[in-house]
Design a protein around this motif. Structure first.
Motif, mmCIF file in Angstrom:
data_model
loop_
_atom_site.group_PDB
_atom_site.id
_atom_site.type_symbol
_atom_site.label_atom_id
_atom_site.label_comp_id
_atom_site.label_asym_id
_atom_site.label_seq_id
_atom_site.Cartn_x
_atom_site.Cartn_y
_atom_site.Cartn_z
ATOM 1 N N ASN A 53 37.047 -20.218 32.928
ATOM 2 C CA ASN A 53 38.277 -20.789 33.470
ATOM 3 C C ASN A 53 39.216 -19.706 33.979
ATOM 4 O OD1 ASN A 53 37.603 -23.437 33.152
ATOM 5 N ND2 ASN A 53 38.886 -23.812 31.366
ATOM 6 N N ARG A 54 39.349 -18.628 33.205
ATOM 7 C CA ARG A 54 40.208 -17.520 33.636
ATOM 8 C C ARG A 54 39.700 -16.932 34.946
ATOM 9 N NH1 ARG A 54 39.939 -15.867 28.193
ATOM 10 N NH2 ARG A 54 38.575 -14.125 28.782
ATOM 11 N N ARG A 55 38.374 -16.784 35.051
ATOM 12 C CA ARG A 55 37.802 -16.217 36.272
ATOM 13 C C ARG A 55 38.019 -17.147 37.463
ATOM 14 N NH1 ARG A 55 37.743 -12.085 39.159
ATOM 15 N NH2 ARG A 55 35.932 -11.807 40.524
ATOM 16 N N ARG A 56 37.908 -18.460 37.241
ATOM 17 C CA ARG A 56 38.118 -19.419 38.328
ATOM 18 C C ARG A 56 39.521 -19.262 38.915
ATOM 19 N NH1 ARG A 56 35.033 -22.998 34.622
ATOM 20 N NH2 ARG A 56 33.047 -23.487 35.653
ATOM 21 N N TYR A 57 40.512 -19.175 38.056
ATOM 22 C CA TYR A 57 41.885 -19.064 38.535
ATOM 23 C C TYR A 57 42.197 -17.665 39.069
ATOM 24 C CZ TYR A 57 42.807 -23.726 36.751
ATOM 25 O OH TYR A 57 42.777 -25.082 36.562
ATOM 26 N N GLU A 58 41.554 -16.648 38.519
ATOM 27 C CA GLU A 58 41.714 -15.300 39.066
ATOM 28 C C GLU A 58 41.219 -15.252 40.510
ATOM 29 O OE1 GLU A 58 39.528 -12.757 36.477
ATOM 30 O OE2 GLU A 58 41.009 -12.837 34.857
ATOM 31 N N LEU A 59 40.046 -15.844 40.739
ATOM 32 C CA LEU A 59 39.481 -15.881 42.090
ATOM 33 C C LEU A 59 40.404 -16.623 43.044
ATOM 34 C CD1 LEU A 59 35.766 -16.671 41.200
ATOM 35 C CD2 LEU A 59 36.565 -14.588 42.315
ATOM 36 N N ASP A 60 40.892 -17.778 42.615
ATOM 37 C CA ASP A 60 41.765 -18.585 43.456
ATOM 38 C C ASP A 60 43.033 -17.818 43.793
ATOM 39 O OD1 ASP A 60 42.270 -21.165 44.750
ATOM 40 O OD2 ASP A 60 43.912 -21.355 43.317
ATOM 41 N N ASN A 61 43.624 -17.178 42.802
ATOM 42 C CA ASN A 61 44.860 -16.419 43.033
ATOM 43 C C ASN A 61 44.626 -15.231 43.954
ATOM 44 O OD1 ASN A 61 46.435 -18.102 41.426
ATOM 45 N ND2 ASN A 61 46.032 -16.926 39.567
ATOM 46 N N GLU A 62 43.471 -14.573 43.799
ATOM 47 C CA GLU A 62 43.175 -13.412 44.637
ATOM 48 C C GLU A 62 42.969 -13.818 46.088
ATOM 49 O OE1 GLU A 62 40.342 -9.412 44.534
ATOM 50 O OE2 GLU A 62 40.184 -10.898 42.935
ATOM 51 N N ILE A 63 42.237 -14.927 46.304
ATOM 52 C CA ILE A 63 42.025 -15.431 47.669
ATOM 53 C C ILE A 63 43.363 -15.810 48.307
ATOM 54 C CG2 ILE A 63 41.065 -17.351 49.010
ATOM 55 C CD1 ILE A 63 38.729 -17.368 46.946
ATOM 56 N N LYS A 64 44.189 -16.508 47.545
ATOM 57 C CA LYS A 64 45.495 -16.924 48.068
ATOM 58 C C LYS A 64 46.372 -15.717 48.390
ATOM 59 C CE LYS A 64 45.833 -21.488 45.895
ATOM 60 N NZ LYS A 64 46.490 -22.298 44.844
ATOM 61 N N SER A 65 46.285 -14.695 47.562
ATOM 62 C CA SER A 65 47.094 -13.493 47.782
ATOM 63 C C SER A 65 46.700 -12.802 49.085
ATOM 64 C CB SER A 65 46.922 -12.536 46.597
ATOM 65 O OG SER A 65 47.625 -11.331 46.817
ATOM 66 N N ILE A 66 45.383 -12.684 49.343
ATOM 67 C CA ILE A 66 44.911 -12.055 50.584
ATOM 68 C C ILE A 66 45.372 -12.861 51.798
ATOM 69 C CG2 ILE A 66 42.867 -11.430 51.934
ATOM 70 C CD1 ILE A 66 41.400 -10.987 49.248
ATOM 71 N N LEU A 67 45.232 -14.189 51.707
ATOM 72 C CA LEU A 67 45.624 -15.048 52.824
ATOM 73 C C LEU A 67 47.131 -15.028 53.035
ATOM 74 C CD1 LEU A 67 43.248 -18.076 52.168
ATOM 75 C CD2 LEU A 67 43.191 -16.561 54.144
ATOM 76 N N ARG A 68 47.896 -15.006 51.942
ATOM 77 C CA ARG A 68 49.357 -14.965 52.058
ATOM 78 C C ARG A 68 49.793 -13.685 52.771
ATOM 79 N NH1 ARG A 68 50.238 -16.318 47.336
ATOM 80 N NH2 ARG A 68 50.720 -18.523 47.631
ATOM 81 N N ASP A 69 49.141 -12.576 52.441
ATOM 82 C CA ASP A 69 49.451 -11.303 53.089
ATOM 83 C C ASP A 69 49.095 -11.363 54.572
ATOM 84 O OD1 ASP A 69 50.205 -8.455 52.968
ATOM 85 O OD2 ASP A 69 48.082 -8.098 53.404
ATOM 86 N N MET A 70 47.945 -11.984 54.888
ATOM 87 C CA MET A 70 47.511 -12.125 56.279
ATOM 88 C C MET A 70 48.514 -12.974 57.070
ATOM 89 S SD MET A 70 43.869 -13.710 57.574
ATOM 90 C CE MET A 70 42.922 -12.610 56.545
ATOM 91 N N ILE A 71 49.004 -14.036 56.440
ATOM 92 C CA ILE A 71 49.970 -14.931 57.087
ATOM 93 C C ILE A 71 51.294 -14.216 57.331
ATOM 94 C CG2 ILE A 71 51.391 -17.000 56.703
ATOM 95 C CD1 ILE A 71 48.888 -18.151 55.197
ATOM 96 N N GLN A 72 51.741 -13.447 56.349
ATOM 97 C CA GLN A 72 53.001 -12.718 56.496
ATOM 98 C C GLN A 72 52.920 -11.694 57.633
ATOM 99 O OE1 GLN A 72 53.597 -11.189 52.535
ATOM 100 N NE2 GLN A 72 54.564 -13.077 51.784
ATOM 101 N N LYS A 73 51.777 -11.024 57.750
ATOM 102 C CA LYS A 73 51.598 -10.058 58.839
ATOM 103 C C LYS A 73 51.644 -10.756 60.199
ATOM 104 C CE LYS A 73 48.863 -6.587 56.325
ATOM 105 N NZ LYS A 73 47.526 -5.976 56.162
ATOM 106 N N ARG A 74 51.002 -11.940 60.269
ATOM 107 C CA ARG A 74 51.019 -12.680 61.536
ATOM 108 C C ARG A 74 52.432 -13.168 61.870
ATOM 109 N NH1 ARG A 74 47.512 -15.479 64.707
ATOM 110 N NH2 ARG A 74 46.117 -13.767 64.137
ATOM 111 N N GLU A 75 53.149 -13.652 60.875
ATOM 112 C CA GLU A 75 54.522 -14.097 61.104
ATOM 113 C C GLU A 75 55.367 -12.960 61.679
ATOM 114 O OE1 GLU A 75 55.848 -17.558 58.035
ATOM 115 O OE2 GLU A 75 55.372 -15.627 57.099
#
Length: 513
Positions: free
Chosen positions: A254-276
């Motif tokens: 369970n911890r790994r599932r949420y770690e993966l989800d948070n890491e993916i979201k973090s990369i995408l959030r950074d990508m979105i901020q750069k595009r903005e």
């Protein structure tokens, strides 16, 4: 006074316990039995309800046995890919019922009723409720319902209009050229053995990254790697009994599932901020790819259908995963099947060389590759990336002469329909691209529509034209520069892990032309 309070507490506790017991009995016994009786009275046959587990243990047993050994080099794949469902349809017919935990699941392998179900415009059939751990992988527009789904689909659709797809062709070309150049370097002595599955995963990942997010595969590589690991954990969760609240228990997985989800979201959030920031600085128009287009709808107070950044992240996650997996598997199976059928490989290559020589195909050329198109459609029939679709009744529904109560899951095994001799003829298990010589609508017998690789109806896959252009260009350019055959180490073992894949890889021998 104290005695009265104590009695009230005891009464409340007893009432709460009785209520909980009643709910448990209703959920795991009375309601399943009531649904079972309702379906059986209509002549719908199938397995009987088994307390809590339903048929999950049987499904696992059938699957484990079928996947434990490879099959011969033919296309009779349904018994291996769908061992339990194949047995159900053989035993109980095209409409039958089995059980997942406490919910009945209706198999509908009849094309008419399948089409009616997929063409539902009234919201009677919706996506089934999933284990929240499964939702970590596939949220976004694919899991929305009602007006929220309609609004989100309306926002995303312009990204796949013909004009937008035309503008993506240079990005497709760049990704294809990179693939061809890489393979040429590997084929140093005239031939080279390789597993093409990871090669096409890298290729389709690069296409998605360039066309949807304006980046290269290297920038999106971490997301793809994390999503692969996430997919393994999601499959495991989907095969286990869902106990409410258990996902919050901090187990290692369970911890790994949420770690993966948070890491993916973090990369995408950074990508979105750069595009903005790029859009603010005037370095990006904002509508040149999917990310830029959707960013225009984020935080737009004038639009009551606006998307939040979290919504956008979910759409990006979905597009990364679905866009890479489906086309990569489609191309992998195409090369495998053309290796098994060198005559069709030769015919397709001749068509490509006649149309454009060794030049990079443009969109007009791609649209006129008839043999290539026939081959790709026949591969989609035999080896569709998505082998089945799921729906759920939220209310009592009448369809095809059946009355289906609320709370019933529907399984539409599109793979089985693609292999039904009633609609495709007795040669249904043979690779015959000529079936599609007059297009999709006339491919099956008596013009009956029995071809659903991208779904059907209002929720038909938005990316099908995108995927077709990508697949045709990639196949055309591979044919221009290479011939290929199956390696002696190849083992034919199709299996379904979210998408239809070769279980032991796709080893082929490349020969540079």
């Amino acid at each position: 006074m104290e005695g009265s309070i104590f009695k009230a507490l005891v009464f409340s506790c007893v009432f709460l316990i009785l209520y909980c017991v009643k709910r448990v009995v209703y959920t795991i016994w009375w309601r399943p039995r009531s649904l079972e009786k309702h379906l059986k009275l209509q002549g719908i046959r199938g397995t009987s309800y088994k307390l809590l587990y339903g048929d999950m243990k049987e499904i696992k047993r059938f699957t484990k046995e079928a996947w434990s050994k490879p099959m011969s080099l033919n296309h009779r794949i349904v018994p291996r890919v769908f061992p339990f469902f194949h047995e159900m349809v053989q035993k109980y017919g095209n409409i039958s019922v089995f059980w997942i935990e406490t919910r009945p699941r209706l198999i509908i392998a009849d094309p008419t009723i399948m089409r009616l179900t997929l063409n539902d415009k009234n919201g009677h059939f919706q996506k089934p409720p999933l284990n929240p751990l499964v939702d970590l992988l596939t949220l976004g527009v694919s899991t929305l319902e009602g007006q929220k789904w309609a609004n989100r689909r309306r926002l995303i659709t312009p990204a796949f209009h013909h004009q937008k797809l035309q503008g993506m062709v240079p990005a497709f070309s760049t990704s294809c050229c990179n693939l061809i150049d890489r393979w040429k370097k590997l084929v140093t002595h005239g031939s080279h053995e390789m597993d093409i599955m990871p090669e096409f995963q890298n290729f389709s990942g690069d296409v998605i990254a360039r066309t949807a997010f304006g980046s290269s595969y290297e920038e999106g590589k971490k997301i793809f790697e994390l999503q692969k690991e996430q997919a393994v954990l999601v499959i495991e969760a989907s095969q286990s009994i869902y106990i409410p609240g258990l996902r919050f228990v901090p187990t290692k997985k369970n911890r790994r599932r949420y770690e993966l989800d948070n890491e993916i979201k973090s990369i995408l959030r950074d990508m979105i901020q750069k595009r903005e920031q790029a859009m603010v600085n005037g370095e990006s128009r904002g509508d040149d790819d999917l990310l830029g287009l959707l960013l225009q709808y984020c935080g737009n107070q004038a639009d009551h259908n606006e998307m939040t950044i979290e919504d956008l992240i979910e759409e990006c996650k979905l597009f990364y995963f679905a866009g890479q997996e489906t086309t990569a598997n489609w191309l992998t199976w195409t090369i495998i099947i053309l290796s098994m059928n060198p005559n069709w490989q030769h015919r397709a290559r001749e068509e490509v060389l006649q149309m454009c020589g060794k030049r990079i195909p443009d969109l007009d050329t791609i649209n006129h590759l008839k043999i290539v198109s026939m081959i790709l459609h026949e591969v989609l029939r035999l080896y569709p990336p998505v082998t089945g679709l799921f729906r759920h009744t939220r209310q009592k529904t009448n369809i095809g002469g059946m009355s289906i109560p609320a709370g019933v899951d529907i399984f539409l095994p599109t793979l089985m329909l693609h292999y039904d001799p009633e609609y495709w003829g007795e040669d249904v298990e043979e690779f015959k691209p000529e079936r599609f010589a007059e297009g999709i609508s006339k491919a099956s017998k008596d013009d009956q529509m029995a071809f659903y690789p991208f779904g059907w109806g209002p929720r038909i896959c938005l990316g099908q034209s995108f995927a077709m252009i990508e697949a045709k260009m990639a196949l055309a350019m591979v044919l221009q520069h290479f011939s290929f055959e199956l390696s002696p180490s190849y083992t034919h073992a199709p299996y379904n892990v979210i998408t239809l894949q070769p279980q032991h890889g796709a080893q082929i021998i490349l020969h540079q032309i």
